[in-house]
Design an enzyme around this catalytic site. Structure first.
Site, PDB file in Angstrom:
ATOM      1  N   GLY A 123       2.972  -5.186   0.358  1.00 36.66           N
ATOM      2  CA  GLY A 123       2.837  -4.354   1.398  1.00 36.66           C
ATOM      3  C   GLY A 123       1.264  -4.973   1.897  1.00 36.66           C
ATOM      4  N   GLN A 153      -6.307  -4.210   6.673  1.00 38.60           N
ATOM      5  CA  GLN A 153      -6.683  -5.208   5.722  1.00 38.60           C
ATOM      6  C   GLN A 153      -7.030  -6.749   5.932  1.00 38.60           C
ATOM      7  OE1 GLN A 153      -3.041  -3.504   3.443  1.00 38.60           O
ATOM      8  NE2 GLN A 153      -4.711  -3.878   1.809  1.00 38.60           N
ATOM      9  N   CYS A 178      -3.882  -1.930  -4.724  1.00 35.28           N
ATOM     10  CA  CYS A 178      -4.024  -2.184  -3.104  1.00 35.28           C
ATOM     11  C   CYS A 178      -4.830  -3.538  -3.300  1.00 35.28           C
ATOM     12  CB  CYS A 178      -5.000  -1.297  -2.494  1.00 35.28           C
ATOM     13  SG  CYS A 178      -5.235  -1.656  -0.946  1.00 35.28           S
ATOM     14  N   LEU A 179      -4.208  -4.596  -2.347  1.00 37.87           N
ATOM     15  CA  LEU A 179      -4.805  -5.835  -2.343  1.00 37.87           C
ATOM     16  C   LEU A 179      -6.392  -5.648  -1.673  1.00 37.87           C
ATOM     17  CD1 LEU A 179      -2.048  -7.675  -0.568  1.00 37.87           C
ATOM     18  CD2 LEU A 179      -2.509  -7.854  -2.951  1.00 37.87           C
ATOM     19  N   HIS A 181       1.973   4.261   1.835  1.00 41.52           N
ATOM     20  CA  HIS A 181       0.579   3.664   1.186  1.00 41.52           C
ATOM     21  C   HIS A 181       0.212   2.682   2.359  1.00 41.52           C
ATOM     22  CE1 HIS A 181      -1.828   1.332  -1.517  1.00 41.52           C
ATOM     23  NE2 HIS A 181      -1.964   0.642  -0.524  1.00 41.52           N
ATOM     24  N   GLU A 182       0.885   1.998   3.085  1.00 38.07           N
ATOM     25  CA  GLU A 182       0.447   1.157   3.989  1.00 38.07           C
ATOM     26  C   GLU A 182       0.502   2.068   5.345  1.00 38.07           C
ATOM     27  OE1 GLU A 182      -0.252  -1.792   3.285  1.00 38.07           O
ATOM     28  OE2 GLU A 182       0.816  -1.737   1.589  1.00 38.07           O
ATOM     29  N   HIS A 238      -3.110   3.358   5.267  1.00 35.81           N
ATOM     30  CA  HIS A 238      -4.394   2.462   6.044  1.00 35.81           C
ATOM     31  C   HIS A 238      -4.357   2.657   7.171  1.00 35.81           C
ATOM     32  CE1 HIS A 238      -5.372  -0.073   2.503  1.00 35.81           C
ATOM     33  NE2 HIS A 238      -3.744  -0.411   2.100  1.00 35.81           N
TER      34      HIS A 238
HETATM   35 NI    NI Z   1      -3.175  -0.990   0.183  1.00 37.51          NI
END
Ligand code: NI
Length: 177
Positions: A45, A50, A92-93, A134-135, A138
């Protein structure tokens, strides 16, 4: 265009993203680029903040877990209902090197707008429900580490501080230009 993923300490990750209002070719190109960036980073995701854009869009591809899953693009998501609660280890990236168990509802009903500007309602459970939540966090400036308690977070403090310092330096450089 190759997109760069911003990391913890970049203030954009703490901002509330603006709703998407224009569903044009540019948005579709951005979504494609985000899917590419997510795949390149081996993520499942990725949310627009991000990659440095504070707009309410994210992409999901859980095909590493659910075989045959096709990448999906969500904008302007509303979580209408949720059900149950369960743990899952998240990462998380934007926060490389950090992971931890987060409790979240296991089933959600959502309303979102697709890339054609069409409103869609749907139900998600399992990993898909997890990633969507989760996304979507963000887009509200919330990160999965916000759910972790102090003792879980403790061993990751040096990693987080390093990321913050790196971003402070980047920011200071930008401001002196
Ligand atoms: Ni994340």
């Amino acid at each position: 265009m190759a997109l760069k993923i911003v990391t913890y300490g970049n203030p954009i990750l703490r901002q509330k993203a603006k709703p998407v209002t224009k569903f044009d070719e540019r948005l579709r190109e951005l979504a494609d680029d985000m899917i590419e960036a997510m795949h390149k980073a081996d993520g499942i995701g990725l949310a627009a903040p991000q990659i440095g854009k504070s707009i309410a869009m994210f992409v999901v591809d859980i095909s590493p877990i659910i075989e045959g899953f096709q990448p999906m693009v969500f904008t302007n998501v509303e979580i209408l209902e949720n059900e149950g609660s369960g743990p899952y280890t998240e990462g998380c990236l934007s926060i490389p090197g950090v992971s931890g168990e987060v409790l979240r509802p296991q089933k959600i009903k959502i309303r979102y707008t697709d890339l054609n500007g069409k409103t869609v309602e749907g139900v998600a459970d399992g990993v898909l429900a997890r990633v969507i939540q989760h996304e979507n966090d963000h887009l509200n400036g919330k990160l999965f580490i916000d759910y972790l308690d102090e003792s879980t977070l403790e061993p990751f403090k040096p990693v987080l501080e390093k990321l913050e310092t790196k971003n402070k330096k980047i920011l200071a450089k930008k401001n002196t230009k």
